[in-house]
Design an enzyme around this catalytic site. Structure first.
Site, PDB file in Angstrom:
ATOM      1  N   ASP A  45       0.882  -1.158  -0.225  1.00 59.34           N
ATOM      2  CA  ASP A  45       0.248   0.049   0.053  1.00 59.34           C
ATOM      3  C   ASP A  45       1.009   1.698  -0.118  1.00 59.34           C
ATOM      4  OD1 ASP A  45      -2.656  -1.358  -0.181  1.00 59.34           O
ATOM      5  OD2 ASP A  45      -2.628  -1.772   2.248  1.00 59.34           O
ATOM      6  N   GLY A  46       1.944   1.305   0.550  1.00 55.51           N
ATOM      7  CA  GLY A  46       2.799   2.428   0.574  1.00 55.51           C
ATOM      8  C   GLY A  46       3.306   2.600  -0.618  1.00 55.51           C
ATOM      9  N   GLU A 123      -3.942   9.513   4.907  1.00 57.88           N
ATOM     10  CA  GLU A 123      -4.587  10.885   5.955  1.00 57.88           C
ATOM     11  C   GLU A 123      -3.598  11.833   6.118  1.00 57.88           C
ATOM     12  OE1 GLU A 123      -1.439   8.673   6.566  1.00 57.88           O
ATOM     13  OE2 GLU A 123      -3.564   7.518   7.721  1.00 57.88           O
ATOM     14  N   ARG A 148      -6.304  19.232  22.929  1.00 54.38           N
ATOM     15  CA  ARG A 148      -4.853  19.407  24.075  1.00 54.38           C
ATOM     16  C   ARG A 148      -4.765  17.281  23.871  1.00 54.38           C
ATOM     17  NH1 ARG A 148      -6.895  23.106  27.004  1.00 54.38           N
ATOM     18  NH2 ARG A 148      -6.016  25.069  27.084  1.00 54.38           N
ATOM     19  N   ASP A 150      -1.830  13.898  22.599  1.00 51.29           N
ATOM     20  CA  ASP A 150      -0.671  13.521  20.926  1.00 51.29           C
ATOM     21  C   ASP A 150      -0.691  14.406  20.128  1.00 51.29           C
ATOM     22  OD1 ASP A 150       0.321  12.255  23.900  1.00 51.29           O
ATOM     23  OD2 ASP A 150       0.289  10.421  22.444  1.00 51.29           O
ATOM     24  N   ALA A 185      -4.701  10.414  22.069  1.00 48.16           N
ATOM     25  CA  ALA A 185      -5.061  10.795  23.109  1.00 48.16           C
ATOM     26  C   ALA A 185      -5.136  11.989  24.061  1.00 48.16           C
ATOM     27  CB  ALA A 185      -3.065   9.798  23.677  1.00 48.16           C
TER      28      ALA A 185
HETATM   29  P1  NAP Z   1       4.171   1.769   6.764  1.00 45.69           P
HETATM   30  O1  NAP Z   1       4.900   1.933   7.992  1.00 45.69           O
HETATM   31  O2  NAP Z   1       5.125   0.734   6.110  1.00 45.69           O
HETATM   32  O3  NAP Z   1       2.723   1.610   7.283  1.00 45.69           O
HETATM   33  C1  NAP Z   1       1.857   0.591   7.366  1.00 45.69           C
HETATM   34  C2  NAP Z   1       0.929   0.155   7.321  1.00 45.69           C
HETATM   35  O4  NAP Z   1      -0.223   0.172   7.056  1.00 45.69           O
HETATM   36  C3  NAP Z   1       1.822  -1.190   6.134  1.00 45.69           C
HETATM   37  O5  NAP Z   1       1.306  -2.210   6.625  1.00 45.69           O
HETATM   38  C4  NAP Z   1       0.752  -0.124   5.096  1.00 45.69           C
HETATM   39  O6  NAP Z   1       0.775  -1.482   4.239  1.00 45.69           O
HETATM   40  C5  NAP Z   1      -0.634  -0.205   5.745  1.00 45.69           C
HETATM   41  N1  NAP Z   1      -1.107   0.703   4.956  1.00 45.69           N
HETATM   42  C6  NAP Z   1      -1.081   2.005   3.974  1.00 45.69           C
HETATM   43  N2  NAP Z   1      -2.188   2.342   4.100  1.00 45.69           N
HETATM   44  C7  NAP Z   1      -3.020   1.348   4.383  1.00 45.69           C
HETATM   45  C8  NAP Z   1      -4.863   1.429   3.742  1.00 45.69           C
HETATM   46  N3  NAP Z   1      -4.922   2.634   3.497  1.00 45.69           N
HETATM   47  N4  NAP Z   1      -5.728   0.687   4.779  1.00 45.69           N
HETATM   48  C9  NAP Z   1      -4.388  -0.039   5.978  1.00 45.69           C
HETATM   49  N5  NAP Z   1      -3.636  -0.230   5.731  1.00 45.69           N
HETATM   50  C10 NAP Z   1      -2.356   0.423   5.251  1.00 45.69           C
HETATM   51  O7  NAP Z   1       4.524   2.682   6.281  1.00 45.69           O
HETATM   52  P2  NAP Z   1       3.842   3.240   4.437  1.00 45.69           P
HETATM   53  O8  NAP Z   1       3.499   1.818   3.587  1.00 45.69           O
HETATM   54  O9  NAP Z   1       4.583   4.402   3.777  1.00 45.69           O
HETATM   55  O10 NAP Z   1       2.438   3.471   4.785  1.00 45.69           O
HETATM   56  C11 NAP Z   1       1.573   4.945   5.283  1.00 45.69           C
HETATM   57  C12 NAP Z   1       1.034   4.792   5.815  1.00 45.69           C
HETATM   58  O11 NAP Z   1       1.080   4.411   7.928  1.00 45.69           O
HETATM   59  C13 NAP Z   1       0.466   6.058   6.850  1.00 45.69           C
HETATM   60  O12 NAP Z   1      -0.451   6.987   5.324  1.00 45.69           O
HETATM   61  C14 NAP Z   1      -0.603   5.467   8.155  1.00 45.69           C
HETATM   62  O13 NAP Z   1      -1.498   5.277   7.700  1.00 45.69           O
HETATM   63  C15 NAP Z   1       0.257   4.268   8.127  1.00 45.69           C
HETATM   64  N6  NAP Z   1       0.347   4.859   9.622  1.00 45.69           N
HETATM   65  C16 NAP Z   1       0.475   3.740  10.934  1.00 45.69           C
HETATM   66  C17 NAP Z   1       0.331   3.993  11.523  1.00 45.69           C
HETATM   67  C18 NAP Z   1      -0.334   3.507  12.630  1.00 45.69           C
HETATM   68  O14 NAP Z   1      -1.638   2.186  12.177  1.00 45.69           O
HETATM   69  N7  NAP Z   1       0.046   3.017  14.175  1.00 45.69           N
HETATM   70  C19 NAP Z   1       1.495   4.766  12.344  1.00 45.69           C
HETATM   71  C20 NAP Z   1       1.739   5.495  11.566  1.00 45.69           C
HETATM   72  C21 NAP Z   1       1.538   5.317  10.000  1.00 45.69           C
HETATM   73  P3  NAP Z   1       1.868  -1.990   3.319  1.00 45.69           P
HETATM   74  O15 NAP Z   1       2.564  -2.937   4.017  1.00 45.69           O
HETATM   75  O16 NAP Z   1       1.383  -2.566   2.390  1.00 45.69           O
HETATM   76  O17 NAP Z   1       2.724   0.110   2.841  1.00 45.69           O
HETATM   77 MN    MN Z   2       4.516  -0.038   3.773  1.00 46.72          MN
END
Ligand code: NAP
Ligand code: MN
Length: 264
Positions: A45-46, A123, A148, A150, A185
């Site tokens: 997805d990334g 997002e 207020r 995180d 939070a």
């Molecule tokens: P990443 O650290 O690899 O992303 C975190 C996980 O989110 C990966 O498993 C990614 O899938 C998955 N993901 C991305 N878009 C998704 C969607 N629309 N629905 C379900 N899962 C999804 O970083 P990245 O691949 O660059 O993705 C960036 C995204 O990470 C941000 O947009 C944010 O949504 C997410 N994120 C999540 C958290 C959390 O859950 N606590 C914290 C920070 C960011 P792939 O492994 O297939 O890439």
């Molecule tokens: Mn990813």
């Protein structure tokens, strides 16, 4: 038809990308990095998030399709062993297009006439650089609460399964043109009070974040990290633009949710 391929960059994804590229060229499709009509993302997805941002200015002209070289993704929903089938589908244009809503983020700064505009597929998150995040939240021009805590997360429906879900937000079907505000939070006691529940806003309901004291923030737009200094306001709403996905077979959203989070 012109196409481009975006690879995650690992060995498996690169090999698969090369394979797709030569297959499509055998069908006399033209490889074009500048003005592709279809972009095939190979990775996760990334990888599709990166592909989207590369062509976000071409929302009317470019469609996306994702092949996953790891686990099943929300945007990357074709398996590597299905690429022959996918290539034949792409070569037999025209294809069906499904559109998903995007989030528009406009950041305004103190002492600066210009504003910055971003589109997010998943997002936008806002955190403080130091200490708690303190922000006034306005909805449709009216003060709603002072937050207020995180941080705050404003997500699209298709992004509702990503960061938003980890924050206790609801999963929204992408046919709902809306944005969701989720708290990280929040501090809630006799002095500070926030709603505590995620809010879903329809089209044209603008959510404005205005700093109370600190004006420097860590802002993310999908995978992009931005440091924003001297922020006056962060304005979020459903964007006019939508992302286009090339759809070659039905794969209902709720089935994807089930297969990603519950069981295959
Ligand atoms: P990443 O650290 O690899 O992303 C975190 C996980 O989110 C990966 O498993 C990614 O899938 C998955 N993901 C991305 N878009 C998704 C969607 N629309 N629905 C379900 N899962 C999804 O970083 P990245 O691949 O660059 O993705 C960036 C995204 O990470 C941000 O947009 C944010 O949504 C997410 N994120 C999540 C958290 C959390 O859950 N606590 C914290 C920070 C960011 P792939 O492994 O297939 O890439
Ligand atoms: Mn990813």
């Amino acid at each position: 038809m012109k196409f481009n391929i975006q690879s995650r960059g690992d060995n498996d994804s690169n090999i698969l990308s090369q394979k797709i590229k030569s297959y499509l060229q055998e069908f006399h499709l033209e490889y074009d990095e500048k003005e592709p009509e279809i972009v095939i993302s190979v990775g996760g997805d990334g990888t599709l998030l990166e592909a989207f941002h590369q062509y976000a200015h071409r929302s009317q002209e470019t469609s996306f399709v994702g092949v996953h070289t790891g686990h099943l993704g929300f945007y990357a929903d074709w398996k590597p062993d299905e690429v022959e089938k996918l290539v034949i589908h792409i070569a037999k244009t025209p294809f069906k297009i499904v559109e998903y809503p995007l989030l528009e983020v406009i950041i305004r700064h103190n002492n600066d006439q210009k504003s910055e505009r971003f589109l997010a597929l998943n997002e936008c998150s806002v955190k403080s650089m130091e200490g708690s995040l303190v922000m006034d939240i306005e909805i449709k021009g009216d003060h709603f609460e002072t937050f207020r805590g995180d941080g705050l997360c404003l997500s699209t429906p298709s992004g509702s399964t990503a960061y938003n879900k980890a924050l206790g937000g609801a999963i929204l079907h992408p046919s709902l043109a809306s944005i969701q505000l989720a708290e990280m939070a929040s501090i809630n006691n006799r002095v500070y009070r926030t709603i505590g529940s995620p809010l879903v806003l329809p089209q044209h309901h603008t959510c404005m974040l205005k700093p109370k004291n600190n004006v420097d923030f860590q802002v993310t737009v999908d995978h992009l990290n931005l440091v924003q200094k001297q922020v006056k306001s962060i304005q979020c709403r459903v964007a006019e633009e939508r992302i286009r996905f090339a759809r070659f077979r039905p794969f209902p959203f709720w089935k994807r949710v089930k297969e990603s989070f519950i069981a295959e």
